[in-house]
Design a protein around this motif. Structure first.
Motif, short mmCIF file in Angstrom:
data_model
loop_
_atom_site.label_atom_id
_atom_site.label_comp_id
_atom_site.label_asym_id
_atom_site.label_seq_id
_atom_site.Cartn_x
_atom_site.Cartn_y
_atom_site.Cartn_z
N ALA A 1 0.83 -1.21 0.00
CA ALA A 1 0.00 0.00 0.00
C ALA A 1 0.87 1.26 0.00
N LYS A 2 1.98 1.21 0.73
CA LYS A 2 2.88 2.38 0.80
C LYS A 2 3.65 2.62 -0.48
N SER A 3 3.96 1.55 -1.22
CA SER A 3 4.93 1.72 -2.30
C SER A 3 4.37 1.48 -3.70
N LEU A 4 3.56 0.45 -3.89
CA LEU A 4 3.23 0.03 -5.26
C LEU A 4 1.78 0.30 -5.66
N LEU A 5 0.88 0.15 -4.71
CA LEU A 5 -0.54 0.25 -5.03
C LEU A 5 -0.85 1.64 -5.58
N TYR A 6 -1.76 1.72 -6.51
CA TYR A 6 -2.17 2.99 -7.14
C TYR A 6 -1.03 3.64 -7.93
N SER A 7 0.02 2.88 -8.25
CA SER A 7 1.04 3.41 -9.16
C SER A 7 0.82 2.76 -10.52
N ASP A 8 1.58 3.20 -11.52
CA ASP A 8 1.42 2.65 -12.87
C ASP A 8 1.71 1.15 -12.92
N ILE A 9 2.45 0.67 -11.95
CA ILE A 9 2.83 -0.75 -11.95
C ILE A 9 1.62 -1.68 -11.85
N THR A 10 0.55 -1.22 -11.17
CA THR A 10 -0.62 -2.07 -11.02
C THR A 10 -1.65 -1.83 -12.13
N THR B 1 -3.90 -10.53 -12.10
CA THR B 1 -3.83 -11.10 -10.75
C THR B 1 -2.67 -12.08 -10.62
N ARG B 2 -2.31 -12.76 -11.72
CA ARG B 2 -1.20 -13.70 -11.63
C ARG B 2 0.10 -12.97 -11.27
N ARG B 3 0.36 -11.86 -11.95
CA ARG B 3 1.60 -11.15 -11.66
C ARG B 3 1.53 -10.42 -10.32
N TYR B 4 0.35 -9.90 -9.99
CA TYR B 4 0.18 -9.26 -8.67
C TYR B 4 0.53 -10.28 -7.58
N ALA B 5 -0.03 -11.49 -7.73
CA ALA B 5 0.21 -12.53 -6.73
C ALA B 5 1.69 -12.93 -6.68
N ALA B 6 2.35 -12.97 -7.85
CA ALA B 6 3.78 -13.32 -7.88
C ALA B 6 4.59 -12.27 -7.11
N CYS B 7 4.20 -11.01 -7.23
CA CYS B 7 4.91 -9.94 -6.55
C CYS B 7 4.73 -10.06 -5.03
N ILE B 8 3.47 -10.26 -4.61
CA ILE B 8 3.20 -10.42 -3.17
C ILE B 8 3.98 -11.62 -2.62
N ARG B 9 4.00 -12.69 -3.39
CA ARG B 9 4.74 -13.88 -2.96
C ARG B 9 6.23 -13.58 -2.83
#
Ligand SMILES: CCC1=C(C)/C(=C/C2=NC(=C\c3[nH]c(/C=C4\NC(=O)[C@H](C)[C@H]4CC)c(C)c3CCC(=O)O)/C(CCC(=O)O)=C2C)NC1=O
Length: 161
Positions: free
Chosen positions: A57-66, A75-83
């Motif tokens: 939430a502090k760094s990536l969310l709501y940036s161009d990356i998402t 969701t596959r890549r989002y999940a890979a990042c969280i993992r």
């Protein structure tokens, strides 16, 4: 993998010597912080998912990356990042308990930069997210343990850059 004890003993053994004062001081420092390390690891274990979520939430969310075209989009890549962030947190916690970064070289950093580059995973944004985990973790475990965890988060970041 090494820890603070084996690394001190191995280097004395290579020279065929008993532990000298500086080696003993290293061991004293490690033993004196033993309960601090265990308490920090207990708090991190119980809050791992929240630490990762707050750091995202502090760094990536709501940036161009998402957004579409970003490396966390789908969701596959989002999940890979969280993992991946969960791996960094878990291995940094192991290294903090061991008082030694060698486990990070062996099990996390080996080949990682090449993998990220070949998949187009942005390293700068990954480092930002790890730095956010460092802040979130420090606010959970307190200044002293936070500094110690910071050593290993920073170690991962310099291994990636
Ligand atoms: C325990 C040691 C270990 C590590 C460290 C590890 C990392 C790792 N992350 C990967 C992918 C990935 N890593 C990310 C991560 C991110 N993308 C972003 O934009 C963010 C900035 C960032 C999260 C902070 C993404 C999105 C992928 C999938 C890339 C793709 O397949 O297109 C891959 C490729 C294979 C796969 O997708 O699972 C590996 C090997 N695997 C391991 O076994």
């Amino acid at each position: 993998m090494q820890d603070a004890i084996t690394s001190v003993i191995n280097s004395a053994d290579v020279q065929g010597k008993y532990l000298d004062d500086s080696a003993m001081d290293k061991l004293k420092g490690y033993f004196a912080t033993g309960s601090l390390r265990v308490r920090a690891a207990t708090a991190i274990n119980a809050n791992a998912a929240v630490i990762v979520k707050d750091a995202v939430a502090k760094s990536l969310l709501y940036s161009d990356i998402t957004r579409p075209g970003g490396n966390m989009y789908t969701t596959r890549r989002y999940a890979a990042c969280i993992r991946d962030l969960d791996y960094y947190l878990r291995y940094a916690t192991y290294a903090m308990l061991a008082g030694d970064p060698s486990i990070l070289d062996e099990r996390v950093l080996n080949g990682l930069k090449e993998t990220y580059n070949s998949l187009g995973v942005p390293i700068g944004a990954t480092i930002q997210a790890i730095q956010s985990m460092k802040e979130v973790t420090a606010s959970l475990v307190g200044t002293d343990a936070g500094k110690e965890m910071g050593v290993y988060f920073d170690y991962i970041c310099s291994g990636l850059s």
